[in-house]
Design a protein around this motif. Sequence first.
Motif, short mmCIF file in Angstrom:
data_model
loop_
_atom_site.label_atom_id
_atom_site.label_comp_id
_atom_site.label_asym_id
_atom_site.label_seq_id
_atom_site.Cartn_x
_atom_site.Cartn_y
_atom_site.Cartn_z
N GLU A 283 -0.14 -9.31 -23.29
CA GLU A 283 -0.78 -8.95 -22.03
C GLU A 283 -0.87 -7.43 -21.91
OE1 GLU A 283 1.34 -10.57 -18.71
OE2 GLU A 283 1.62 -12.51 -19.65
N VAL A 284 -1.88 -6.97 -21.19
CA VAL A 284 -2.01 -5.55 -20.87
C VAL A 284 -2.46 -5.45 -19.42
CG1 VAL A 284 -3.14 -3.35 -21.39
CG2 VAL A 284 -2.68 -4.99 -23.24
N LYS A 285 -1.85 -4.57 -18.64
CA LYS A 285 -2.26 -4.37 -17.26
C LYS A 285 -2.34 -2.88 -16.97
CE LYS A 285 -1.26 -5.56 -12.45
NZ LYS A 285 -0.40 -6.36 -11.52
N HIS A 286 -3.49 -2.45 -16.45
CA HIS A 286 -3.69 -1.05 -16.10
C HIS A 286 -3.51 -0.88 -14.60
CE1 HIS A 286 -5.23 0.18 -20.08
NE2 HIS A 286 -5.62 -1.08 -20.14
N TYR A 287 -2.63 0.05 -14.21
CA TYR A 287 -2.33 0.28 -12.80
C TYR A 287 -3.16 1.41 -12.22
CZ TYR A 287 1.56 -2.90 -13.41
OH TYR A 287 2.31 -4.03 -13.67
N THR A 288 -3.26 2.49 -12.96
CA THR A 288 -4.07 3.65 -12.55
C THR A 288 -4.70 4.22 -13.82
OG1 THR A 288 -2.40 5.37 -12.88
CG2 THR A 288 -2.31 4.16 -10.80
N ASP A 289 -5.41 5.33 -13.68
CA ASP A 289 -5.98 5.95 -14.87
C ASP A 289 -4.91 6.67 -15.69
OD1 ASP A 289 -5.43 8.04 -13.16
OD2 ASP A 289 -7.45 8.90 -13.18
N ARG A 290 -3.68 6.63 -15.22
CA ARG A 290 -2.57 7.27 -15.93
C ARG A 290 -1.47 6.31 -16.35
NH1 ARG A 290 0.67 10.21 -13.51
NH2 ARG A 290 1.16 11.61 -15.23
N LEU A 291 -1.48 5.09 -15.84
CA LEU A 291 -0.36 4.18 -16.06
C LEU A 291 -0.81 2.78 -16.47
CD1 LEU A 291 1.58 5.19 -12.82
CD2 LEU A 291 2.22 5.83 -15.17
N PHE A 292 -0.08 2.19 -17.42
CA PHE A 292 -0.37 0.82 -17.81
C PHE A 292 0.91 0.17 -18.37
CE2 PHE A 292 -0.57 2.98 -21.81
CZ PHE A 292 -0.44 2.05 -22.83
N SER A 293 0.91 -1.15 -18.40
CA SER A 293 2.03 -1.88 -18.98
C SER A 293 1.48 -2.83 -20.04
CB SER A 293 2.78 -2.67 -17.91
OG SER A 293 1.95 -3.69 -17.35
N PHE A 294 2.34 -3.21 -20.97
CA PHE A 294 1.92 -4.17 -21.99
C PHE A 294 3.12 -5.04 -22.40
CE2 PHE A 294 3.03 -0.17 -24.01
CZ PHE A 294 3.77 -0.51 -25.14
N ARG A 295 2.80 -6.22 -22.88
CA ARG A 295 3.80 -7.23 -23.22
C ARG A 295 3.59 -7.64 -24.67
NH1 ARG A 295 7.31 -10.52 -20.35
NH2 ARG A 295 7.50 -12.71 -20.91
N LEU A 296 4.68 -7.63 -25.44
CA LEU A 296 4.63 -7.96 -26.86
C LEU A 296 5.44 -9.20 -27.18
CD1 LEU A 296 5.30 -4.44 -28.48
CD2 LEU A 296 3.09 -5.43 -27.86
N THR A 297 5.09 -9.84 -28.27
CA THR A 297 5.93 -10.93 -28.78
C THR A 297 7.30 -10.36 -29.15
OG1 THR A 297 4.99 -10.54 -30.99
CG2 THR A 297 4.04 -12.34 -29.66
N ARG A 298 8.30 -11.21 -29.09
CA ARG A 298 9.67 -10.80 -29.38
C ARG A 298 10.18 -11.51 -30.64
NH1 ARG A 298 14.85 -11.01 -25.20
NH2 ARG A 298 16.46 -10.48 -26.74
N THR B 252 10.24 7.89 -7.46
CA THR B 252 9.41 8.95 -6.92
C THR B 252 8.22 9.21 -7.84
OG1 THR B 252 11.30 10.03 -5.85
CG2 THR B 252 9.34 11.37 -6.19
N CYS B 253 7.03 9.22 -7.28
CA CYS B 253 5.80 9.46 -8.04
C CYS B 253 4.94 10.48 -7.33
CB CYS B 253 5.01 8.15 -8.21
SG CYS B 253 5.87 6.89 -9.19
N ARG B 254 3.89 10.92 -7.98
CA ARG B 254 2.99 11.89 -7.36
C ARG B 254 2.15 11.23 -6.27
NH1 ARG B 254 0.51 14.68 -12.87
NH2 ARG B 254 2.47 15.45 -13.73
N GLN B 255 1.58 10.05 -6.59
CA GLN B 255 0.65 9.40 -5.69
C GLN B 255 1.09 8.00 -5.33
OE1 GLN B 255 -2.63 9.88 -8.42
NE2 GLN B 255 -3.43 11.64 -7.32
N LEU B 256 0.59 7.49 -4.20
CA LEU B 256 0.99 6.19 -3.70
C LEU B 256 0.69 5.06 -4.68
CD1 LEU B 256 -0.05 6.46 0.05
CD2 LEU B 256 2.26 6.07 -0.81
N ASP B 257 -0.48 5.10 -5.34
CA ASP B 257 -0.83 3.99 -6.23
C ASP B 257 0.05 3.93 -7.47
OD1 ASP B 257 -1.87 6.20 -7.52
OD2 ASP B 257 -3.94 5.46 -7.62
N GLU B 258 0.78 5.01 -7.75
CA GLU B 258 1.69 5.01 -8.88
C GLU B 258 2.99 4.27 -8.57
OE1 GLU B 258 2.05 9.17 -9.72
OE2 GLU B 258 0.16 9.24 -10.84
N LEU B 259 3.18 3.89 -7.32
CA LEU B 259 4.36 3.12 -6.92
C LEU B 259 4.15 1.62 -7.09
CD1 LEU B 259 5.27 5.00 -3.61
CD2 LEU B 259 6.41 5.26 -5.84
N THR B 260 2.91 1.20 -7.36
CA THR B 260 2.57 -0.22 -7.40
C THR B 260 3.42 -1.01 -8.38
OG1 THR B 260 0.29 0.27 -6.77
CG2 THR B 260 0.71 -1.88 -7.75
N TYR B 261 3.60 -0.49 -9.59
CA TYR B 261 4.39 -1.20 -10.60
C TYR B 261 5.77 -1.55 -10.07
CZ TYR B 261 7.11 -1.99 -14.88
OH TYR B 261 7.95 -2.52 -15.85
#
Length: 280
Positions: A32-47, A165-174
């Motif tokens: 899986e890959v999820k993009h939160y902002t133009d600066r932040l994203f998460s990804f999920r790998l097999t284990r 603590t983050c710079r912008q509000l949308d960076e707190l979403t994760y």
Amino acid sequence: MTMTAPVPATPAPAKNAVSAKPGPFTVETVLEVKHYTDRLFSFRLTRPAAFRFRSGEFVMIGLPKEDGKPLLRAYSIASPFWDEALDFYSIKVADGPLTSRLQHIQPGDEVLLGRKPTGTLVLDALKPGKRLYMISTGTGIAPFASLIRDPETYEKFDEVILTHTCRQLDELTYGEELVAATKQDELIGEMAREKLVHFTSVTRDDGPVKGRVTDMIRSGELATRLGVPALDPTVDRVMICGSEGLLKDVKQICLDANFIEGSNAAPADFVIEKAFVSTD
């Protein structure tokens, strides 16, 4: 509470295969890959079935360079030790050697995963205490995403305070989504609802709380907002992960309050993850 990691999910066929010889890493598939902002994203790998780690540790993640040699960086594991897959939370750097490419991965692609997780942001590196602070900025919340979903965290502490603590509000979403899901989790939801406190602030946007967490600790504002006493090494334990400035400042705050820095070999009052990647 004793748990064993379940067998990881069967990987999907790779779209962009990674060619790698046997070595200090395995080749894992992006789930899986999820993009939160133009600066932040998460990804999920097999284990890998043999992959074991303690909640809060980091591992090397990477992609092969043009010459075939691996380009690896340290990434905190954001999933708890019992999860069937491995989660990571990353920044995007346009000209970063690794993240400029890693930010474009898609489900089915392959990524290199180190075989030996390590790190100091683990419960074993802290002495017993009453209250645990997890102080983070930006993607420094990643190891705490693992720790707040570990039952042992709540078994060892009466109160768990996660600051982000983050710079912008949308960076707190994760972090907001993570905490909400944790409090509804079948395994640790009841403990999290009773003991987990999530405190957020921003430094650039206007939000409910604006300011640097370090300033709020020094002024006493954080303790006042949380309704807790000032930092006390006899009962409080502190974990720190984030920007270089955060690590330096919170470490000094702890030292000034007579906290002793801990390690895996010598558990004490506070720990820092110095290997956290915050620039690429």
